[in-house]
Scaffold this motif. Sequence first.
Motif, short mmCIF file in Angstrom:
data_model
loop_
_atom_site.label_atom_id
_atom_site.label_comp_id
_atom_site.label_asym_id
_atom_site.label_seq_id
_atom_site.Cartn_x
_atom_site.Cartn_y
_atom_site.Cartn_z
N ALA A 38 -19.79 -37.44 -28.07
CA ALA A 38 -20.82 -36.39 -29.04
C ALA A 38 -22.21 -36.60 -28.82
CB ALA A 38 -20.14 -36.92 -30.58
N GLY A 39 -22.54 -38.04 -28.76
CA GLY A 39 -23.86 -38.17 -28.47
C GLY A 39 -24.44 -37.38 -27.30
N ILE A 40 -23.82 -37.49 -26.25
CA ILE A 40 -24.22 -36.81 -24.92
C ILE A 40 -24.21 -35.26 -25.25
CG2 ILE A 40 -23.47 -36.22 -22.72
CD1 ILE A 40 -22.62 -39.25 -22.27
N GLU A 41 -23.36 -34.72 -25.92
CA GLU A 41 -23.28 -33.28 -26.32
C GLU A 41 -24.43 -33.01 -27.14
OE1 GLU A 41 -22.65 -29.30 -26.37
OE2 GLU A 41 -21.49 -31.06 -25.02
N ASP A 42 -25.06 -33.88 -28.15
CA ASP A 42 -26.04 -33.70 -28.98
C ASP A 42 -27.44 -33.54 -27.87
OD1 ASP A 42 -24.81 -33.52 -31.42
OD2 ASP A 42 -25.28 -35.75 -31.83
N LEU A 43 -27.55 -34.38 -26.94
CA LEU A 43 -28.54 -34.63 -25.98
C LEU A 43 -28.69 -33.12 -25.45
CD1 LEU A 43 -30.69 -35.88 -24.06
CD2 LEU A 43 -28.57 -36.43 -22.67
N ARG A 44 -27.64 -32.82 -24.81
CA ARG A 44 -27.48 -31.53 -24.08
C ARG A 44 -27.83 -30.32 -24.99
NH1 ARG A 44 -22.10 -31.45 -22.89
NH2 ARG A 44 -22.33 -33.13 -21.56
N SER A 45 -27.15 -30.29 -26.35
CA SER A 45 -27.89 -29.16 -27.14
C SER A 45 -29.17 -29.09 -27.59
CB SER A 45 -26.88 -29.28 -28.45
OG SER A 45 -25.59 -29.19 -28.25
N ASN A 46 -29.69 -30.27 -27.61
CA ASN A 46 -31.01 -30.49 -28.14
C ASN A 46 -32.03 -30.03 -26.78
OD1 ASN A 46 -31.11 -31.28 -30.97
ND2 ASN A 46 -30.52 -33.33 -30.25
N PHE A 47 -31.74 -30.46 -25.65
CA PHE A 47 -32.36 -30.07 -24.82
C PHE A 47 -32.46 -28.71 -24.44
CE2 PHE A 47 -32.61 -29.57 -20.14
CZ PHE A 47 -33.69 -30.38 -19.59
N VAL A 48 -31.30 -27.98 -24.36
CA VAL A 48 -31.36 -26.61 -24.36
C VAL A 48 -31.84 -25.82 -25.20
CG1 VAL A 48 -29.39 -24.62 -24.28
CG2 VAL A 48 -29.06 -26.71 -23.04
N LEU A 49 -31.75 -26.35 -26.61
CA LEU A 49 -32.63 -25.65 -27.71
C LEU A 49 -34.19 -25.67 -27.72
CD1 LEU A 49 -32.40 -23.74 -30.20
CD2 LEU A 49 -32.26 -26.14 -31.60
N ALA A 50 -34.47 -26.74 -27.05
CA ALA A 50 -36.02 -27.09 -26.96
C ALA A 50 -36.54 -26.26 -25.94
CB ALA A 50 -36.39 -28.58 -26.72
N LEU A 51 -35.89 -25.84 -24.80
CA LEU A 51 -36.26 -25.06 -23.63
C LEU A 51 -36.32 -23.73 -24.23
CD1 LEU A 51 -34.10 -26.49 -20.60
CD2 LEU A 51 -36.73 -26.07 -20.91
N LYS A 52 -35.33 -23.36 -24.91
CA LYS A 52 -34.97 -21.84 -25.18
C LYS A 52 -36.26 -21.46 -26.19
CE LYS A 52 -31.68 -18.45 -27.02
NZ LYS A 52 -30.69 -18.44 -26.93
N GLU A 53 -36.56 -22.63 -27.09
CA GLU A 53 -37.60 -22.32 -27.85
C GLU A 53 -39.16 -22.70 -27.47
OE1 GLU A 53 -36.55 -24.76 -31.20
OE2 GLU A 53 -35.12 -23.23 -32.04
N GLY A 54 -39.01 -22.78 -26.21
CA GLY A 54 -40.25 -23.33 -25.59
C GLY A 54 -41.00 -24.45 -26.10
N ARG A 55 -40.21 -25.45 -26.66
CA ARG A 55 -40.87 -26.62 -27.01
C ARG A 55 -40.97 -27.57 -25.97
NH1 ARG A 55 -37.62 -29.03 -30.56
NH2 ARG A 55 -35.84 -27.60 -30.39
N TYR A 56 -41.85 -27.33 -24.88
CA TYR A 56 -41.91 -28.14 -23.58
C TYR A 56 -42.33 -29.64 -23.95
CZ TYR A 56 -40.91 -23.69 -22.05
OH TYR A 56 -40.53 -22.36 -21.78
N GLU A 57 -43.10 -29.70 -24.88
CA GLU A 57 -43.91 -31.06 -25.38
C GLU A 57 -42.83 -32.01 -25.89
OE1 GLU A 57 -44.03 -28.50 -29.09
OE2 GLU A 57 -44.57 -28.29 -26.89
N ASP A 58 -41.68 -31.34 -26.49
CA ASP A 58 -40.52 -32.41 -26.98
C ASP A 58 -39.45 -32.87 -25.91
OD1 ASP A 58 -41.67 -31.85 -29.55
OD2 ASP A 58 -40.32 -30.39 -30.00
N MET A 59 -39.64 -32.17 -24.76
CA MET A 59 -38.73 -32.53 -23.57
C MET A 59 -38.65 -34.10 -23.33
SD MET A 59 -37.49 -29.80 -23.38
CE MET A 59 -36.38 -29.97 -22.12
N GLY A 60 -39.77 -34.89 -23.71
CA GLY A 60 -39.81 -36.52 -23.39
C GLY A 60 -39.04 -37.15 -24.36
#
Length: 157
Positions: A38-60
């Motif tokens: 579930a933690g890995i799925e959260d990582l994946r979901s957050n990562f995908v959402l940040a990309l989609k929303e253009g929040r590149y500064e959050d990728m770190g």
Amino acid sequence: MKNLIISVIIISLWSCTGNQKKSNPISPPKIDIEKELAGIEDLRSNFVLALKEGRYEDMGKWVTTDAKTIRAGGPDFDEMFALGNERGMFPYDSIIMMPTETQIMNDSMAYDWGSSKTYYTNKDGEKVELRNSFLVILKKVDGEWKLHREVGSSVIE
């Protein structure tokens, strides 16, 4: 002399196998696989959402400080990376990840293997879909899963 030798052998054998304390092996900590997945799925979901929303500064937030990636190659991926160069390590507009296998290796390392569809906008303003396969090594840092290593391939098998 014969009795002395036999006595020495018996005493030697007895001292090797006799009154030794048996130690209990240290068992590794129990891993709650469902919680870790579930933690890995959260990582994946957050990562995908940040990309989609253009929040590149959050990728770190979702990448280790010493992350290493080997990107997919080929002319289509080269074009995408050239156009998105200012975005850093992840130059695409969005991604859909389709993991085939996620394996928890221990309490701090896991891997994710599968394929993805990557989308970007080309120089003519058109949406382009690229497909690739990936192998990601994930590392738990301060209780959170993060991308640590990634190998991408434009060849999907």
